[in-house]
Design a protein around this motif. Structure first.
Motif: not given
Lengths: 328, 328
Positions: A93-96, A116-119, A133-135, A138, B116-117, B119, B126, B133-134, B261-262
């Protein structure tokens, strides 16, 4: 003569006792299985729980692999070690922080993107590839720290090249072929594969017909000639098999892989309206029992015994040994 | 003389009865409040439930707004209509079907990115902006169909220009200023604002100090001169207020906004290590009671009564009337 291992570094089948028995008949010491294409963390945890139940029910055939030594233990006990992997970063998800949690659950590979594009990065079906990307930066650092392997099989070229550069540990392309052999969108350019090899990364050859020259009619000899070309390009120690075998799956599964829930329109991915389902496998690779034939084909294509054993599994085992634990 | 309304098209405060009372003292007929920065669907649903409880407890002061007519009803009943919005697409996760579900829950604005980027598109922090995106294209079409407004306040320029072009309905930048006045990363270029205006889209002026010339020391006159410049650029009917007021919030909240939390490292966003917290508001805009002063300032800057009334709320009301329902 050294012990040689047999590893398939990508399958996503409709799992059953029959298939686990076929892994044994095919002499597979380890299989990397996909447990998520679009799933979020919670759904992925359920898929891990389903695997844990399979490990309990079929403990005579399979067990959860966590380290390279589990491949050796599989050989010693006549079973197959199953390594879990993600073809999407959606489970974090968005949680490292979920990277370490998923590693604790047994996950050892994670693609930074599906199509597709992800985070984190760009998939190979997007029109534009903006790289990591930035995330994403990380995330790669955290995956490196923990020992979760970056897999770029479905990612676009710039993102893949940047992941190779940014990652402090070797990455993998678990299931793809050479685009110089078959120019599919999912296959990889010589430039990408050269950079992968220079960083010590591994390529697993796919046996999914859309990734094969002549599709379902691809010959074993043609496939093994491609493997020889890859050995020339990358070195024979950095290649293996990642069959992408989707055995016994209904066509609804390939539609779900492509469409997920991200669009209200149909997307045929590598297929088409007239051929939307799973393509038939080549005659010489129907299931896990057909690995011996590939090894023979590699020898015919000029691989030495040691080199062929490397492609069939020893190369992946060395990669598992080096990359599934914390950074040292 | 026509009835004129007062609308603040962005606040994210530490909500309390005190603040709802201040909205009434400030004559606010409607406020668009943020209910998600990083939250997934489940956490967003909890935030909606929290708002539903506030609507029950403070029904003498506030109620949930769903249409432009709810702003008129607020005026008639001496209350403030609260419209819910998302500064992130994280609540739809990877499921386009959740757009309609969130609209049913009362959500009326959704940013395609936070910093940030995502989906869907690229955020303004960035290094590279690959546009829509798609899934972004599919999402915009679905938002257009349903009547959920595309908000590009935190998005990078190319993504914003593409969203304007792809969207069949006007989009909004609910909280930002002119970068020609104050070149902050979050402020918008004349090129973006011209394209926004040509498509009938709205800009809401931010009163967050990092978006203001001279920051916390920005003068009301300078702010109103910027508004006049925007009126020249976009027309006086396509501008309003989106104060970005984050009243009574502890500094831990702005850290969470930036870091979510990225990342495992600190990210100071618009702040810095030596000024990491919320900056102090300008003296002339401390809270919702200070809207009358802005209206007076606009008149001094040359806005006619009708134009000033437009900026203070009538323009947003027209936009709400046209964009909160299904496409016709």
């Amino acid at each position: 003569m050294p012990q040689s291992y047999r590893i398939d570094c990508l399958q996503y089948a409709n799992w059953s006792e029959k298939l686990f028995s076929q892994m044994r008949e095919g002499g597979l010491d380890a299989v990397h299985v996909t447990i998520a294409y679009h799933e979020d963390f919670r759904a992925t945890a359920a898929n891990v729980a389903d695997w844990n139940l399979r490990f309990q029910r079929h403990s005579d055939l399979i067990f959860k692999g966590r380290t390279g030594d589990d491949v050796r233990r599989a050989r010693e006990t006549g079973r197959t070690a199953i390594f879990l992997g993600l073809q999407t970063p959606a489970p974090i998800e968005a949680d490292i922080g979920l990277i370490e949690v998923l590693h604790e659950m047994g996950v050892r590979f994670m693609q930074l993107t599906y199509n597709n594009q992800s985070l984190l990065a760009t998939g190979c079906y997007e029109a534009e590839d903006s790289g990591i990307t930035r995330m994403g930066r990380q995330t790669i650092a955290e995956m490196n720290r923990i020992g979760l392997v970056v897999d770029m099989s479905h990612s676009a070229d710039r993102s893949t090249l940047e992941a190779i550069e940014i990652s402090q540990r070797p990455i993998a392309i678990t299931h793809a072929n050479l685009s110089s052999w078959h120019p599919a969108r999912r296959n990889k350019s010589d430039e990408v594969l050269r950079a992968l090899a220079q960083s010590g990364g591994m390529l697993g050859f796919s046996l999914y017909p859309h990734h094969l020259k002549d599709g379902s009619n691809c010959t074993l000899d043609s496939f093994c000639e491609m493997a020889a070309r890859a050995a020339d390009l990358m070195g024979p120690e950095l290649i293996g098999i990642g069959s992408d075998l989707c055995q016994d799956q209904p066509d609804s599964v390939v539609e779900w892989m492509r469409v997920g829930r991200w669009t209200r329109e149909m997307d045929y991915g590598e297929g088409s309206a007239s051929a939307a389902g799973f393509p038939p496998q080549p005659k010489w690779f129907q299931d896990s029992r057909d690995f011996a034939g590939i090894e023979a084909g590699l020898r015919r294509a000029g691989f030495s015994d040691t080199e062929a054993a490397g492609v069939m599994g020893d190369n992946w085992l060395r990669f598992f040994d080096e990359n599934f634990g914390p950074a040292t």
